[in-house]
Design a protein around this motif. Structure first.
Motif, PDB file in Angstrom:
ATOM      1  N   ALA A  52      46.339 -30.504 -39.654  1.00 45.63           N
ATOM      2  CA  ALA A  52      46.933 -30.127 -38.364  1.00 45.63           C
ATOM      3  C   ALA A  52      45.894 -29.393 -37.518  1.00 45.63           C
ATOM      4  CB  ALA A  52      48.149 -29.247 -38.610  1.00 45.63           C
ATOM      5  N   LYS A  53      46.032 -29.497 -36.195  1.00 45.43           N
ATOM      6  CA  LYS A  53      45.065 -28.821 -35.323  1.00 45.43           C
ATOM      7  C   LYS A  53      45.632 -27.442 -34.977  1.00 45.43           C
ATOM      8  CE  LYS A  53      41.798 -30.294 -31.779  1.00 45.43           C
ATOM      9  NZ  LYS A  53      40.571 -29.941 -32.475  1.00 45.43           N
ATOM     10  N   VAL A  54      45.579 -26.597 -35.982  1.00 42.00           N
ATOM     11  CA  VAL A  54      46.211 -25.282 -35.945  1.00 42.00           C
ATOM     12  C   VAL A  54      45.157 -24.220 -35.614  1.00 42.00           C
ATOM     13  CG1 VAL A  54      47.357 -23.584 -37.420  1.00 42.00           C
ATOM     14  CG2 VAL A  54      47.901 -26.001 -37.664  1.00 42.00           C
ATOM     15  N   GLU A  72      33.979 -33.071 -46.605  1.00 42.90           N
ATOM     16  CA  GLU A  72      35.205 -33.246 -45.821  1.00 42.90           C
ATOM     17  C   GLU A  72      34.875 -33.492 -44.350  1.00 42.90           C
ATOM     18  OE1 GLU A  72      38.537 -30.765 -47.228  1.00 42.90           O
ATOM     19  OE2 GLU A  72      38.444 -32.598 -48.406  1.00 42.90           O
ATOM     20  N   GLU A  73      34.545 -32.453 -43.619  1.00 44.58           N
ATOM     21  CA  GLU A  73      34.231 -32.596 -42.197  1.00 44.58           C
ATOM     22  C   GLU A  73      33.463 -31.370 -41.764  1.00 44.58           C
ATOM     23  OE1 GLU A  73      37.592 -32.271 -39.473  1.00 44.58           O
ATOM     24  OE2 GLU A  73      38.729 -31.230 -41.017  1.00 44.58           O
ATOM     25  N   SER A  74      33.047 -31.355 -40.509  1.00 40.66           N
ATOM     26  CA  SER A  74      32.350 -30.188 -39.998  1.00 40.66           C
ATOM     27  C   SER A  74      33.326 -29.340 -39.178  1.00 40.66           C
ATOM     28  CB  SER A  74      31.144 -30.651 -39.177  1.00 40.66           C
ATOM     29  OG  SER A  74      30.304 -29.561 -38.913  1.00 40.66           O
ATOM     30  N   GLY A  75      32.872 -28.227 -38.662  1.00 39.87           N
ATOM     31  CA  GLY A  75      33.781 -27.293 -38.009  1.00 39.87           C
ATOM     32  C   GLY A  75      34.368 -27.792 -36.698  1.00 39.87           C
ATOM     33  N   THR A  76      33.636 -28.661 -36.012  1.00 37.66           N
ATOM     34  CA  THR A  76      34.088 -29.142 -34.700  1.00 37.66           C
ATOM     35  C   THR A  76      34.151 -30.657 -34.622  1.00 37.66           C
ATOM     36  OG1 THR A  76      31.797 -29.160 -33.975  1.00 37.66           O
ATOM     37  CG2 THR A  76      33.056 -27.180 -33.465  1.00 37.66           C
ATOM     38  N   MET A  77      33.916 -31.322 -35.739  1.00 36.18           N
ATOM     39  CA  MET A  77      33.823 -32.791 -35.687  1.00 36.18           C
ATOM     40  C   MET A  77      33.954 -33.406 -37.082  1.00 36.18           C
ATOM     41  SD  MET A  77      29.794 -32.668 -34.673  1.00 36.18           S
ATOM     42  CE  MET A  77      28.575 -32.070 -35.852  1.00 36.18           C
ATOM     43  N   GLY A 130      40.515 -37.491 -36.821  1.00 29.83           N
ATOM     44  CA  GLY A 130      39.779 -37.498 -35.561  1.00 29.83           C
ATOM     45  C   GLY A 130      39.915 -38.808 -34.796  1.00 29.83           C
ATOM     46  N   ILE A 131      40.052 -38.659 -33.490  1.00 27.36           N
ATOM     47  CA  ILE A 131      40.224 -39.823 -32.610  1.00 27.36           C
ATOM     48  C   ILE A 131      38.869 -40.459 -32.307  1.00 27.36           C
ATOM     49  CG2 ILE A 131      41.005 -40.464 -30.277  1.00 27.36           C
ATOM     50  CD1 ILE A 131      43.085 -38.013 -30.812  1.00 27.36           C
ATOM     51  N   THR A 132      37.839 -39.646 -32.206  1.00 27.32           N
ATOM     52  CA  THR A 132      36.501 -40.192 -31.975  1.00 27.32           C
ATOM     53  C   THR A 132      36.056 -41.005 -33.188  1.00 27.32           C
ATOM     54  OG1 THR A 132      36.113 -38.113 -30.821  1.00 27.32           O
ATOM     55  CG2 THR A 132      34.207 -39.563 -31.117  1.00 27.32           C
ATOM     56  N   LYS A 133      36.264 -40.432 -34.368  1.00 31.16           N
ATOM     57  CA  LYS A 133      35.907 -41.135 -35.608  1.00 31.16           C
ATOM     58  C   LYS A 133      36.669 -42.458 -35.703  1.00 31.16           C
ATOM     59  CE  LYS A 133      37.991 -40.107 -39.432  1.00 31.16           C
ATOM     60  NZ  LYS A 133      38.460 -39.507 -40.701  1.00 31.16           N
ATOM     61  N   VAL A 159      50.370 -38.267 -30.828  1.00 31.29           N
ATOM     62  CA  VAL A 159      50.838 -38.434 -32.215  1.00 31.29           C
ATOM     63  C   VAL A 159      50.365 -37.249 -33.064  1.00 31.29           C
ATOM     64  CG1 VAL A 159      50.584 -39.832 -34.301  1.00 31.29           C
ATOM     65  CG2 VAL A 159      50.917 -40.951 -32.078  1.00 31.29           C
ATOM     66  N   ARG A 160      49.100 -36.897 -32.916  1.00 30.63           N
ATOM     67  CA  ARG A 160      48.559 -35.810 -33.753  1.00 30.63           C
ATOM     68  C   ARG A 160      49.229 -34.479 -33.405  1.00 30.63           C
ATOM     69  NH1 ARG A 160      42.189 -35.357 -33.795  1.00 30.63           N
ATOM     70  NH2 ARG A 160      42.537 -34.276 -31.838  1.00 30.63           N
ATOM     71  N   PHE A 161      49.492 -34.287 -32.120  1.00 30.45           N
ATOM     72  CA  PHE A 161      50.160 -33.051 -31.695  1.00 30.45           C
ATOM     73  C   PHE A 161      51.546 -32.957 -32.339  1.00 30.45           C
ATOM     74  CE2 PHE A 161      52.159 -30.191 -28.507  1.00 30.45           C
ATOM     75  CZ  PHE A 161      51.222 -29.183 -28.524  1.00 30.45           C
ATOM     76  N   ASN A 172      43.109 -22.432 -38.398  1.00 32.39           N
ATOM     77  CA  ASN A 172      42.036 -23.128 -39.118  1.00 32.39           C
ATOM     78  C   ASN A 172      40.674 -22.720 -38.576  1.00 32.39           C
ATOM     79  OD1 ASN A 172      43.728 -24.619 -40.761  1.00 32.39           O
ATOM     80  ND2 ASN A 172      43.741 -26.419 -39.424  1.00 32.39           N
ATOM     81  N   TYR A 173      40.629 -22.504 -37.269  1.00 30.51           N
ATOM     82  CA  TYR A 173      39.352 -22.215 -36.621  1.00 30.51           C
ATOM     83  C   TYR A 173      38.981 -20.744 -36.821  1.00 30.51           C
ATOM     84  CZ  TYR A 173      39.986 -26.881 -34.894  1.00 30.51           C
ATOM     85  OH  TYR A 173      40.149 -28.245 -34.855  1.00 30.51           O
ATOM     86  N   GLY A 174      39.980 -19.882 -36.747  1.00 28.63           N
ATOM     87  CA  GLY A 174      39.723 -18.454 -36.974  1.00 28.63           C
ATOM     88  C   GLY A 174      39.212 -18.202 -38.385  1.00 28.63           C
ATOM     89  N   GLY A 191      33.447 -36.253 -32.443  1.00 23.65           N
ATOM     90  CA  GLY A 191      34.517 -35.378 -31.953  1.00 23.65           C
ATOM     91  C   GLY A 191      34.625 -35.468 -30.440  1.00 23.65           C
ATOM     92  N   THR A 192      35.739 -35.017 -29.915  1.00 22.13           N
ATOM     93  CA  THR A 192      35.944 -35.100 -28.461  1.00 22.13           C
ATOM     94  C   THR A 192      34.924 -34.230 -27.732  1.00 22.13           C
ATOM     95  OG1 THR A 192      38.262 -35.590 -28.735  1.00 22.13           O
ATOM     96  CG2 THR A 192      37.612 -34.666 -26.615  1.00 22.13           C
ATOM     97  N   ALA A 193      34.807 -32.981 -28.137  1.00 20.31           N
ATOM     98  CA  ALA A 193      33.832 -32.098 -27.496  1.00 20.31           C
ATOM     99  C   ALA A 193      32.416 -32.512 -27.893  1.00 20.31           C
ATOM    100  CB  ALA A 193      34.093 -30.652 -27.895  1.00 20.31           C
TER     101      ALA A 193
HETATM  102  N1  PLP Z   1      37.448 -32.023 -36.978  1.00 17.78           N
HETATM  103  C1  PLP Z   1      37.643 -30.835 -36.388  1.00 17.78           C
HETATM  104  C2  PLP Z   1      37.780 -29.641 -37.254  1.00 17.78           C
HETATM  105  C3  PLP Z   1      37.749 -30.739 -34.988  1.00 17.78           C
HETATM  106  O1  PLP Z   1      37.962 -29.566 -34.387  1.00 17.78           O
HETATM  107  C4  PLP Z   1      37.602 -31.909 -34.212  1.00 17.78           C
HETATM  108  C5  PLP Z   1      37.721 -31.849 -32.760  1.00 17.78           C
HETATM  109  O2  PLP Z   1      38.741 -32.070 -32.196  1.00 17.78           O
HETATM  110  C6  PLP Z   1      37.402 -33.137 -34.888  1.00 17.78           C
HETATM  111  C7  PLP Z   1      37.319 -33.148 -36.268  1.00 17.78           C
HETATM  112  C8  PLP Z   1      37.281 -34.412 -34.127  1.00 17.78           C
HETATM  113  O3  PLP Z   1      38.523 -34.883 -33.641  1.00 17.78           O
HETATM  114  P1  PLP Z   1      38.633 -35.700 -32.308  1.00 17.78           P
HETATM  115  O4  PLP Z   1      37.669 -36.811 -32.397  1.00 17.78           O
HETATM  116  O5  PLP Z   1      40.033 -36.171 -32.258  1.00 17.78           O
HETATM  117  O6  PLP Z   1      38.299 -34.772 -31.191  1.00 17.78           O
END
Ligand code: PLP
Ligand code: COI
Length: 356
Positions: free
Chosen positions: A194-196, A230-235, A258-261, A95-97, A199-201, A301-303
């Protein structure tokens, strides 16, 4: 509709699995034997194929490299205690994709097709799904624009790839984050949800400044007032305050859904705990840590999985959170979700998708 048995597989001549040193595995640096590739042209997706893992050949004018039509997902496959291999909530990633594709003017992939490609790919790579504690197979589906074209318009051709990395923990220690009040990760109306790739760059420079000060990551605040977390860089980020689980609302389009959240929230609600998804101000968190009402702070987060946050940088201060072993909720929810993933606890939510 394609069924997964129709996916053509060209096996690698020799698996590299015996070359892996599982004890020294670094997150994201080892790759499995195959990848799944699917190309889009003439308004349609061609049949996906699983081929030996290797480099992709790119035209120098590949439009994703210039104009940033590139996005990705992250999810994990696990080895259950009975030996089965399952993928955690790929329907949510599908769905997110799709939503990311829509936002970036990229062709969507039907959710069912997305799930089938994931499951078939994981079945092919099942030997790479370790039963070691804390290990998983990290899956990285991604898509990018491939038109060899200099000019701004949505590409007419795209490539979708899934590859996989055997992984252990992303963070090997409790996490230190710093509240960012100058730089902005995402603005309202932008692409934060969006998981673009971009955003990370865009976040790397401010994150590097934080890392120079000894923090693993930044804790992003809203781009207008910088008063709200808001959120952190990876989670995503979550708090326990006076026994209530609190997390920034994702109603705005600036936070990744986030799916983990979401899984943590669903478990907490199932346990009858109070959950608040709302605006969370920096002030509330700082005061709460100081007066002891905020007893837990963690990333999801997933990772990152459930990553306890032990230090929070705020301007010239570094605030200490309570010790990890005292954190009743996050330790319990982390263990429970892990148990579901590994088949040690009943999958009452229907989160595990069997790949093999
Ligand atoms: N926020 C950011 C910026 C992320 O890169 C991630 C990792 O995917 C998450 C949140 C957590 O999302 P999810 O739990 O779906 O991995
Ligand atoms: C994930 O958790 O899947 C992410 O995309 C974050 C990245 C740091 C690996």
């Amino acid at each position: 509709m394609l069924v997964s048995n129709d996916i053509k597989i060209t096996p690698t001549e020799k698996s590299r699995i015996n070359e892996i040193n599982w004890d020294t595995l670094v997150f994201g640096k080892e790759f499995t034997d195959h990848m799944l590739v699917m190309n889009y042209a003439n308004g349609t997706w061609n049949a996906p194929e699983i081929v030996p893992f290797g480099n992709l050949a790119l035209h120098p004018a590949t439009s994703a490299l210039h104009y940033g039509q590139a996005l990705f997902e992250g999810l994990k496959a696990y080895r259950q205690v009975n030996g089965d291999v399952t993928v955690f909530r790929p329907d949510m990633n599908a769905v997110r994709f799709k939503e990311s594709c829509e936002r970036m003017c990229m062709p969507v992939i039907d959710e069912e097709l997305f799930i089938q490609t994931i499951l078939k790919f994981v079945e092919t790579e099942k030997n790479w799904v370790s039963d070691r504690e804390g290990y998983a197979l990290y899956l990285r589906p991604f898509m990018f624009a491939t038109d060899p074209y200099v000019g701004i318009r949505p590409s007419e051709t795209y490539t979708f790839v899934i590859f996989a990395c055997p992984v252990g923990q992303y963070y090997s220690e409790p996490v230190r984050v710093k509240i960012e009040e100058h730089y902005t990760r995402a603005a309202a109306g932008g692409v934060g949800r969006a998981k673009v790739a971009g955003n990370y760059g865009a976040a790397m420079y401010p994150a590097k400044l934080g890392q120079n000060e000894g923090f693993h990551q930044l804790l992003w605040t809203d781009g207008v007032s910088h008063e709200y977390i808001e959120e952190s860089g990876t989670m995503n980020v979550m708090f326990v305050k006076n026994g209530t689980i609190i997390t920034p609302t994702e109603e705005s389009d600036t936070i990744l859904r986030g799916i983990t959240k979401r899984s943590v929230i669903e478990v907490a609600q199932h346990w009858g705990l109070k959950v608040e998804e709302r605006k969370v101000s920096v002030k509330e968190v700082i005061e709460g840590i100081k007066d002891g009402s905020v007893t837990e702070m963690f990333g999801a987060g997933t990772a990152a999985t459930i990553a306890p946050i032990v230090k929070l940088g705020y301007r010239d201060e570094v605030l200490e959170l309570p010790p990890v072993e005292t954190r009743e909720f996050s330790n319990k929810v982390s263990q429970y979700i892990t148990d579901i993933k590994l088949g040690k606890a009943e999958d009452i939510f229907g989160w595990n998708f069997k790949a093999s």
